[in-house]
Motif scaffolding. Structure first.
Motif, PDB file in Angstrom:
ATOM      1  N   ASP A 248      27.672  35.106  36.117  1.00 28.72           N
ATOM      2  CA  ASP A 248      27.041  36.407  35.899  1.00 28.72           C
ATOM      3  C   ASP A 248      27.590  37.383  36.932  1.00 28.72           C
ATOM      4  O   ASP A 248      27.748  37.025  38.104  1.00 28.72           O
ATOM      5  CB  ASP A 248      25.523  36.259  36.052  1.00 28.72           C
ATOM      6  N   ILE A 249      27.844  38.631  36.526  1.00 26.81           N
ATOM      7  CA  ILE A 249      28.389  39.630  37.456  1.00 26.81           C
ATOM      8  C   ILE A 249      27.450  39.838  38.645  1.00 26.81           C
ATOM      9  O   ILE A 249      27.893  40.133  39.764  1.00 26.81           O
ATOM     10  CB  ILE A 249      28.673  40.974  36.735  1.00 26.81           C
ATOM     11  N   GLU A 250      26.139  39.652  38.425  1.00 27.77           N
ATOM     12  CA  GLU A 250      25.187  39.800  39.529  1.00 27.77           C
ATOM     13  C   GLU A 250      25.388  38.701  40.567  1.00 27.77           C
ATOM     14  O   GLU A 250      25.256  38.943  41.772  1.00 27.77           O
ATOM     15  CB  GLU A 250      23.751  39.798  38.997  1.00 27.77           C
ATOM     16  N   HIS A 251      25.684  37.461  40.097  1.00 25.67           N
ATOM     17  CA  HIS A 251      25.983  36.374  41.035  1.00 25.67           C
ATOM     18  C   HIS A 251      27.246  36.688  41.825  1.00 25.67           C
ATOM     19  O   HIS A 251      27.357  36.380  43.016  1.00 25.67           O
ATOM     20  CB  HIS A 251      26.168  35.051  40.281  1.00 25.67           C
ATOM     21  N   VAL A 252      28.193  37.283  41.143  1.00 30.94           N
ATOM     22  CA  VAL A 252      29.455  37.656  41.803  1.00 30.94           C
ATOM     23  C   VAL A 252      29.178  38.615  42.942  1.00 30.94           C
ATOM     24  O   VAL A 252      29.687  38.460  44.062  1.00 30.94           O
ATOM     25  CB  VAL A 252      30.425  38.295  40.780  1.00 30.94           C
ATOM     26  N   ARG A 253      28.353  39.623  42.691  1.00 32.85           N
ATOM     27  CA  ARG A 253      28.059  40.631  43.714  1.00 32.85           C
ATOM     28  C   ARG A 253      27.226  40.035  44.861  1.00 32.85           C
ATOM     29  O   ARG A 253      27.469  40.338  46.030  1.00 32.85           O
ATOM     30  CB  ARG A 253      27.338  41.804  43.073  1.00 32.85           C
ATOM     31  N   LYS A 254      26.253  39.188  44.517  1.00 35.95           N
ATOM     32  CA  LYS A 254      25.412  38.576  45.552  1.00 35.95           C
ATOM     33  C   LYS A 254      26.217  37.690  46.493  1.00 35.95           C
ATOM     34  O   LYS A 254      25.883  37.539  47.668  1.00 35.95           O
ATOM     35  CB  LYS A 254      24.305  37.744  44.896  1.00 35.95           C
ATOM     36  N   GLN A 255      27.274  37.079  45.942  1.00 36.24           N
ATOM     37  CA  GLN A 255      28.100  36.176  46.751  1.00 36.24           C
ATOM     38  C   GLN A 255      29.267  36.893  47.418  1.00 36.24           C
ATOM     39  O   GLN A 255      30.153  36.257  47.980  1.00 36.24           O
ATOM     40  CB  GLN A 255      28.603  35.023  45.861  1.00 36.24           C
ATOM     41  N   ASN A 256      29.243  38.225  47.316  1.00 36.82           N
ATOM     42  CA  ASN A 256      30.282  39.046  47.950  1.00 36.82           C
ATOM     43  C   ASN A 256      31.693  38.720  47.466  1.00 36.82           C
ATOM     44  O   ASN A 256      32.659  38.843  48.232  1.00 36.82           O
ATOM     45  CB  ASN A 256      30.214  38.918  49.489  1.00 36.82           C
ATOM     46  N   LEU A 257      31.791  38.284  46.200  1.00 32.80           N
ATOM     47  CA  LEU A 257      33.120  38.100  45.621  1.00 32.80           C
ATOM     48  C   LEU A 257      33.655  39.465  45.195  1.00 32.80           C
ATOM     49  O   LEU A 257      32.882  40.355  44.809  1.00 32.80           O
ATOM     50  CB  LEU A 257      33.048  37.156  44.418  1.00 32.80           C
ATOM     51  N   GLN A 258      34.931  39.616  45.250  1.00 37.06           N
ATOM     52  CA  GLN A 258      35.541  40.921  45.005  1.00 37.06           C
ATOM     53  C   GLN A 258      36.035  41.049  43.559  1.00 37.06           C
ATOM     54  O   GLN A 258      36.529  40.088  42.973  1.00 37.06           O
ATOM     55  CB  GLN A 258      36.724  41.130  45.955  1.00 37.06           C
ATOM     56  N   VAL A 259      35.868  42.239  43.002  1.00 35.35           N
ATOM     57  CA  VAL A 259      36.452  42.552  41.696  1.00 35.35           C
ATOM     58  C   VAL A 259      37.375  43.757  41.869  1.00 35.35           C
ATOM     59  O   VAL A 259      37.170  44.598  42.743  1.00 35.35           O
ATOM     60  CB  VAL A 259      35.373  42.864  40.636  1.00 35.35           C
ATOM     61  N   THR A 260      38.385  43.826  41.066  1.00 33.44           N
ATOM     62  CA  THR A 260      39.354  44.923  41.184  1.00 33.44           C
ATOM     63  C   THR A 260      38.985  46.119  40.320  1.00 33.44           C
ATOM     64  O   THR A 260      39.516  47.213  40.505  1.00 33.44           O
ATOM     65  CB  THR A 260      40.763  44.436  40.768  1.00 33.44           C
ATOM     66  N   ASN A 261      38.074  45.884  39.371  1.00 36.64           N
ATOM     67  CA  ASN A 261      37.731  46.956  38.435  1.00 36.64           C
ATOM     68  C   ASN A 261      36.278  46.776  38.006  1.00 36.64           C
ATOM     69  O   ASN A 261      35.915  45.761  37.423  1.00 36.64           O
ATOM     70  CB  ASN A 261      38.673  46.896  37.222  1.00 36.64           C
ATOM     71  N   GLU A 262      35.416  47.729  38.304  1.00 40.12           N
ATOM     72  CA  GLU A 262      33.996  47.632  37.961  1.00 40.12           C
ATOM     73  C   GLU A 262      33.750  47.765  36.460  1.00 40.12           C
ATOM     74  O   GLU A 262      32.707  47.368  35.955  1.00 40.12           O
ATOM     75  CB  GLU A 262      33.197  48.700  38.707  1.00 40.12           C
ATOM     76  N   ASP A 263      34.689  48.324  35.755  1.00 41.80           N
ATOM     77  CA  ASP A 263      34.561  48.506  34.313  1.00 41.80           C
ATOM     78  C   ASP A 263      35.054  47.245  33.595  1.00 41.80           C
ATOM     79  O   ASP A 263      36.220  47.150  33.198  1.00 41.80           O
ATOM     80  CB  ASP A 263      35.355  49.731  33.856  1.00 41.80           C
ATOM     81  N   ILE A 264      34.157  46.268  33.422  1.00 39.38           N
ATOM     82  CA  ILE A 264      34.548  44.967  32.884  1.00 39.38           C
ATOM     83  C   ILE A 264      35.066  45.074  31.452  1.00 39.38           C
ATOM     84  O   ILE A 264      35.929  44.297  31.028  1.00 39.38           O
ATOM     85  CB  ILE A 264      33.366  43.975  32.962  1.00 39.38           C
ATOM     86  N   ASP A 265      34.571  46.051  30.709  1.00 38.43           N
ATOM     87  CA  ASP A 265      35.021  46.210  29.323  1.00 38.43           C
ATOM     88  C   ASP A 265      36.528  46.437  29.237  1.00 38.43           C
ATOM     89  O   ASP A 265      37.155  46.146  28.216  1.00 38.43           O
ATOM     90  CB  ASP A 265      34.297  47.390  28.659  1.00 38.43           C
ATOM     91  N   ASN A 266      37.101  46.945  30.300  1.00 38.68           N
ATOM     92  CA  ASN A 266      38.537  47.238  30.307  1.00 38.68           C
ATOM     93  C   ASN A 266      39.342  46.294  31.197  1.00 38.68           C
ATOM     94  O   ASN A 266      40.449  46.626  31.614  1.00 38.68           O
ATOM     95  CB  ASN A 266      38.771  48.696  30.742  1.00 38.68           C
ATOM     96  N   TRP A 267      38.764  45.130  31.488  1.00 41.50           N
ATOM     97  CA  TRP A 267      39.480  44.181  32.342  1.00 41.50           C
ATOM     98  C   TRP A 267      40.741  43.665  31.661  1.00 41.50           C
ATOM     99  O   TRP A 267      40.762  43.405  30.451  1.00 41.50           O
ATOM    100  CB  TRP A 267      38.584  42.991  32.674  1.00 41.50           C
ATOM    101  N   THR A 268      41.763  43.467  32.455  1.00 37.72           N
ATOM    102  CA  THR A 268      43.005  42.836  31.989  1.00 37.72           C
ATOM    103  C   THR A 268      43.016  41.386  32.477  1.00 37.72           C
ATOM    104  O   THR A 268      42.146  40.969  33.245  1.00 37.72           O
ATOM    105  CB  THR A 268      44.233  43.573  32.550  1.00 37.72           C
ATOM    106  N   ASP A 269      44.018  40.624  32.054  1.00 33.86           N
ATOM    107  CA  ASP A 269      44.133  39.236  32.511  1.00 33.86           C
ATOM    108  C   ASP A 269      44.211  39.153  34.032  1.00 33.86           C
ATOM    109  O   ASP A 269      43.647  38.234  34.639  1.00 33.86           O
ATOM    110  CB  ASP A 269      45.377  38.587  31.899  1.00 33.86           C
ATOM    111  N   SER A 270      44.882  40.098  34.645  1.00 32.19           N
ATOM    112  CA  SER A 270      45.026  40.065  36.106  1.00 32.19           C
ATOM    113  C   SER A 270      43.678  40.264  36.806  1.00 32.19           C
ATOM    114  O   SER A 270      43.442  39.707  37.882  1.00 32.19           O
ATOM    115  CB  SER A 270      46.033  41.120  36.576  1.00 32.19           C
ATOM    116  N   ASP A 271      42.760  41.046  36.187  1.00 28.65           N
ATOM    117  CA  ASP A 271      41.423  41.220  36.758  1.00 28.65           C
ATOM    118  C   ASP A 271      40.662  39.894  36.739  1.00 28.65           C
ATOM    119  O   ASP A 271      39.988  39.531  37.710  1.00 28.65           O
ATOM    120  CB  ASP A 271      40.636  42.276  35.972  1.00 28.65           C
ATOM    121  N   PHE A 272      40.754  39.183  35.614  1.00 29.42           N
ATOM    122  CA  PHE A 272      40.115  37.871  35.512  1.00 29.42           C
ATOM    123  C   PHE A 272      40.722  36.897  36.517  1.00 29.42           C
ATOM    124  O   PHE A 272      40.004  36.155  37.189  1.00 29.42           O
ATOM    125  CB  PHE A 272      40.272  37.307  34.096  1.00 29.42           C
ATOM    126  N   GLU A 273      42.021  36.882  36.597  1.00 32.59           N
ATOM    127  CA  GLU A 273      42.709  35.956  37.498  1.00 32.59           C
ATOM    128  C   GLU A 273      42.323  36.211  38.951  1.00 32.59           C
ATOM    129  O   GLU A 273      42.171  35.274  39.741  1.00 32.59           O
ATOM    130  CB  GLU A 273      44.220  36.083  37.311  1.00 32.59           C
TER     131      GLU A 273
END
Length: 311
Positions: A248-273
């Motif tokens: 869950d994106i909320e778990h990601v934020r709580k664990q201080n994991l980093q994302v490159t793009n807050e707009d998940i609807d437009n994520w590319t493969d590199s964002d997932f990787e």
């Protein structure tokens, strides 16, 4: 009186003819089942003493025959006692049962070891080699003993990462490689059978370790060796291994994991990787591992999924 006798005789004759017809159908199915199972036993490099089928034949799905319904037949494979003792894949197989086999029309008996296998008719997806791996090589026992879910998680998920779910699946059975070309069918089938014969020899140490008198006494080195033997098969293209991760994106934020793009609807493969690399120890995965990574965000219905094969 004569008419009644004729009527009774006619009824008996009708029942006899009907029974003969039914027996003919069962005989054909029995012959096909024995031929199917015996070819797998021989492909595994094993020598059976004899084959027989159960007296009854069952249906998968419905108790009565429906056109197109799959019918299964139990085939009994008998092995000589001395042969079993010198063949580890049989000796340490808990499915093998000692039985008294009648010979010379029931006038004499001898002890044999019997393995019950199943043939499914009318099923285009039925894989006779899968039956051999499950009954002879004890696929489920091998994988659950040496590749438990907790151990796989410890091997490949980074410490303290909280996930919605984590699942893995492993199959000993080599993938079917039939390309649809009738000219190469036999060659492709023989290739899979050759793998089965090799596995009967190579996996013998693991099968010995499944013996109930040994399994609880295995040290960490033996467990690690057996685990590595199984996982190496994935890199050798002889087995399938997959990992499924949900977060869950909320778990990601709580664990201080980093994302490159807050707009998940437009994520590319590199964002997932980028995010997956913070969760999964990709470099440690065996080659050819299938990974499915899904992330939930916003509404419960909003999921994005990314899949790749480790090369």
């Amino acid at each position: 009186m004569i008419k009644k006798i004729i009527s009774v005789l006619f009824s008996i004759l009708a029942l006899f003819i009907l029974s003969a017809c039914n027996n003919s159908v069962d005989h054909d199915l029995s012959s096909t089942a024995i031929s199917n199972i015996s070819s797998v036993i021989e492909a595994a490099g094993l020598e059976a003493e004899g084959y027989s089928t159960a007296d009854t034949f069952g249906y998968q799905g419905f108790p009565i025959f429906v056109e197109g319904n799959k019918k299964f037949v139990d085939v009994y494979v008998d092995f000589e006692s001395e042969y079993v003792q010198k063949t580890p894949v049989l000796r340490y197989n808990p499915r093998l049962k000692e039985v008294d086999k009648e010979i010379f029309f029931g006038l004499a008996k001898k002890k044999v070891y019997r393995l019950e296998m199943e043939y499914v008719s009318g099923d285009d997806n039925y894989d006779r080699l899968e039956e051999a791996y499950n009954r002879l090589l004890q696929s489920d026992s091998l994988t659950s003993t040496f590749l438990s879910e907790d151990m796989i998680r410890q091997l490949y998920i980074k410490n303290s990462i909280e996930l919605d779910s984590f699942d893995s699946s492993y199959s000993l059975v080599p993938q079917e490689e039939y390309s649809g070309n009738p000219e190469t069918y036999l060659e492709e089938q023989e290739k899979r059978e050759a793998i089965l014969k090799t596995d009967v020899k190579e996996l013998t140490p693991l099968i010995k370790d499944l013996d109930l008198s040994r399994v609880d006494k295995l040290d960490e080195d033996v467990l690690a060796r057996n685990r590595d033997i199984l996982l190496k098969r994935v890199a050798d293209n002889r087995s399938t291994f997959s990992i499924d991760i949900d977060v869950d994106i909320e778990h990601v934020r709580k664990q201080n994991l980093q994302v490159t793009n807050e707009d998940i609807d437009n994520w590319t493969d590199s964002d997932f990787e980028y995010l997956l690399a913070q969760i999964l120890q990709i470099e440690k995965l065996p080659k050819n591992t299938e990974v499915r990574f899904s992330i939930k965000y916003g509404s419960k219905l909003n999921w994005k999924t990314f899949s790749f094969d480790k090369e």
